[in-house]
Design a protein around this motif. Structure first.
Motif, PDB file in Angstrom:
ATOM      1  N   MET B  30     -33.788  -2.676 -19.695  1.00 56.05           N
ATOM      2  CA  MET B  30     -32.590  -2.374 -20.479  1.00 56.05           C
ATOM      3  C   MET B  30     -31.757  -3.636 -20.689  1.00 56.05           C
ATOM      4  SD  MET B  30     -29.556   0.256 -19.510  1.00 56.05           S
ATOM      5  CE  MET B  30     -28.669  -0.908 -18.513  1.00 56.05           C
ATOM      6  N   TYR B  31     -31.613  -4.434 -19.613  1.00 53.15           N
ATOM      7  CA  TYR B  31     -30.795  -5.635 -19.732  1.00 53.15           C
ATOM      8  C   TYR B  31     -31.455  -6.680 -20.616  1.00 53.15           C
ATOM      9  CZ  TYR B  31     -27.080  -4.235 -16.708  1.00 53.15           C
ATOM     10  OH  TYR B  31     -25.988  -3.598 -16.211  1.00 53.15           O
ATOM     11  N   TRP B  33     -33.566  -6.171 -23.063  1.00 51.25           N
ATOM     12  CA  TRP B  33     -33.434  -5.657 -24.426  1.00 51.25           C
ATOM     13  C   TRP B  33     -32.029  -5.924 -24.954  1.00 51.25           C
ATOM     14  CZ3 TRP B  33     -30.568  -0.975 -25.535  1.00 51.25           C
ATOM     15  CH2 TRP B  33     -30.634  -0.604 -26.885  1.00 51.25           C
ATOM     16  N   THR B  34     -31.016  -5.619 -24.129  1.00 55.46           N
ATOM     17  CA  THR B  34     -29.639  -5.752 -24.583  1.00 55.46           C
ATOM     18  C   THR B  34     -29.276  -7.205 -24.872  1.00 55.46           C
ATOM     19  OG1 THR B  34     -28.993  -3.840 -23.290  1.00 55.46           O
ATOM     20  CG2 THR B  34     -27.249  -5.351 -23.923  1.00 55.46           C
ATOM     21  N   PHE B  35     -29.564  -8.080 -23.891  1.00 50.96           N
ATOM     22  CA  PHE B  35     -29.072  -9.447 -24.044  1.00 50.96           C
ATOM     23  C   PHE B  35     -29.901 -10.241 -25.051  1.00 50.96           C
ATOM     24  CE2 PHE B  35     -26.766  -8.386 -20.238  1.00 50.96           C
ATOM     25  CZ  PHE B  35     -25.560  -9.026 -20.455  1.00 50.96           C
ATOM     26  N   SER B  37     -31.373  -8.862 -27.848  1.00 52.61           N
ATOM     27  CA  SER B  37     -31.192  -8.439 -29.235  1.00 52.61           C
ATOM     28  C   SER B  37     -29.738  -8.464 -29.697  1.00 52.61           C
ATOM     29  CB  SER B  37     -31.787  -7.051 -29.441  1.00 52.61           C
ATOM     30  OG  SER B  37     -31.130  -6.136 -28.605  1.00 52.61           O
TER      31      SER B  37
END
Lengths: 271, 266
Positions: B30-31, B33-35, B37
């Motif tokens: 999750m992290y 992917w978040t940071f 994109s």
């Protein structure tokens, strides 16, 4: 023997509330009612047609929102994902920054009174400022974009999170901590081995709770230019494109419900 | 000499180990992917901040006292919106909460439906409701009242239902057994148990609504938010300072008063 008041067949029921309370409650009731009537007339003073006209108007206007335009869903999915990412980043930073603040705002760890009172007052002031007001100020400072939105969410959730966690810290069992201190543990050892194991489940649960709050806040930040799906919503409303706006609102609704459901489930498993 | 050793550590079961690894992988994914994109234009944000810092921050802490009168009237409107809205919500939430409580009306079906409806209402952010009502009744304070009322009904209804579910049912059963009718049970068995907590939550919700109603003006639903959006569009940060001060003072006073009243009631 058969006293009128004591007999079982007596019709007189003793009053459950004393007379003085009744007078007080009646007075408060009329004051509240008075303020309510005043508020209603004040808030409706600029409204054409009054309450009845507005209700009639409401249904004709609400119809403009339907049916929602499902064709835009592919176009709004990107900004929606971006909104969720904003909330994830903001929650993470708030969760890290909250640790020292929460410890400083806990009466049983920060035994030096002035520091405790200072941190508490700071957090109380922080919590009075609504998220969107912070976003307006940060947009003025950093320009339109994701960064001011994330910053607003971090500051906003920091106030809530630090308060809730400091309360959790204040309610821990102090005996293990005292035992460690008396056997020579320093402050950091006491916090690491005595405090953290006790508050970790609540900490995780509260962080998830604040994540829910941040999701709900992040979807509207765009209204003031702070990134995310709110920006698109604001544009569509500006163009009077109500079916598109309704689709965005429905998507927001679904995402909020799904994330809340997942988060609640995890929190139930934790505690 | 006898050897003292610590008791053996409890062995983690296979299931727990696998579960922990899966959770760790999910969180890391999750992290990443978040940071990876997320797209933040750092250069521009920093450049803007350096340019704007002196124009914004010192002026924010130097409030424009000449705007005090206007700000005070707007703030009064904000408080009135919150008051009317939360009172409306408190009244609407009572019958809904009786429907949603498992131990009162009907059975599990009605209760479940009631809870779903209340949760659904709660999922709408206040300001989204305000957008809908501004379109419906025009850009005025009454749209704000309606938004606050509907938004608060969800939360209050859910809280009220939980309070009703937690009452002492022995009292109700005793009254039923001695022949009291439904109305009597309601007035002498249920209401005395729930009234203090209902009032306490309603007053707490008023606190929350003050914060909510202070931003409704951003979408045109009256109150001090209208001034916030004007001050921000005109880059009038001195006035923004006054507004911020007004919000902080009013919210603090109301939080304090409400905490005192709630402590007295419960």
């Amino acid at each position: 023997m058969t006293n009128e008041n004591n007999s079982l067949t007596s019709k007189k029921v003793p009053p459950i509330y004393p007379a003085k309370t009744k007078v007080q409650v009646t007075l408060i009731f009329f004051v509240v009612l008075g303020i309510y009537i005043f508020s209603m007339s004040w808030t409706q003073r600029q409204m054409a047609g009054g309450f009845g006209g507005a209700l009639g108007n409401m249904f004709t206007v609400i119809e403009k929102f339907f049916p929602p335009n499902t064709a835009v869903i592919s176009a709004i999915w990107g900004p929606m994902v971006e909104t969720i990412q904003m909330a994830i980043i903001a929650t993470t930073f708030a969760a890290i920054l909250t640790v020292p603040l929460a410890i400083l705002a806990a009466e049983n760890i920060t035994t030096w009174k002035p520091l405790y009172i200072l941190t508490r007052t700071f957090l109380n002031i922080l919590r009075t400022i609504p998220d969107l007001v912070l976003a307006v100020i940060f947009v003025g400072l950093f320009g339109i974009g994701l960064f001011p939105g994330i910053l607003a969410l971090v500051i906003f959730s920091l106030g809530i999170l630090a308060k809730l966690i400091s309360e959790t810290i204040e309610s821990v069992d102090m005996h293990p901590l005292e035992a460690m201190r008396s056997s020579g543990g320093n402050v950091f050892q006491v916090i690491w081995y005595g405090l953290i194991p006790q508050v970790l489940p609540q900490y995780t649960s509260l962080v998830l709770y604040v994540f829910e709050i941040n999701i709900r806040a992040s979807v509207v930040l765009g209204l003031v230019g702070a990134g995310g799906i709110g920006l698109i919503l604001n544009q569509q409303l500006g163009f009077y494109n109500y079916p598109n706006a309704m689709m965005i609102i429905i998507l927001i609704f679904v995402v909020v419900i799904v994330i809340e459901y997942i988060s609640t489930r995890i929190r139930e498993a934790l505690l | 000499m006898e050897n003292y050793s610590l008791p053996p550590k409890p062995k983690n079961s296979m299931y727990k180990n696998i579960r922990n690894i899966v959770i760790a992988i999910l969180v890391i994914a999750m992290y990443v992917w978040t940071f990876v994109s997320i797209d933040i234009d750092w250069g521009r944000a920093i450049e803007r901040a350096i340019n704007n810092f002196n124009r914004v921050i010192p002026r924010l802490f130097n409030p424009d006292w000449s705007a005090t009168g206007d700000v005070a009237w707007s703030m009064l409107e904000t408080v009135l919106i919150a008051f009317a809205g939360s009172l409306m919500a408190a009244v609407i939430a009572v019958p809904l909460s009786f429907l949603a409580a498992r131990n009162m009306m009907g059975g599990i079906v009605i209760s479940t439906i009631g809870k779903w409806v209340l949760s659904a209402v709660r999922a709408f952010p206040d300001i989204i409701l305000a957008i809908l009502f501004v379109v419906a009744v025009g850009p005025n304070a009454f749209a704000g009242v309606l938004a606050i009322a509907i938004g608060s009904t969800g939360m209050l209804g859910k809280m009220f239902a939980e309070i009703i579910e937690s009452i002492d049912m022995n009292v109700v059963e005793a009254m039923e057994a001695s022949g009291a009718n439904k109305i009597q049970i309601l007035f002498y068995g249920v209401l005395p148990q729930i009234t203090p907590e209902f009032l306490s939550y309603a007053i707490y919700r008023f606190e929350v609504d003050i914060r909510a109603s202070s931003i409704l003006g951003i979408v045109g639903a009256g109150g001090i938010g209208t001034m916030i959006i004007f001050a921000s569009n005109n880059r009038n940060w001195n006035e923004m300072g006054t507004i911020l001060l007004a919000i902080i003072i009013v919210v603090t006073i109301i939080d304090f008063a409400s905490a005192r009243i709630r402590r007295k009631i419960v």
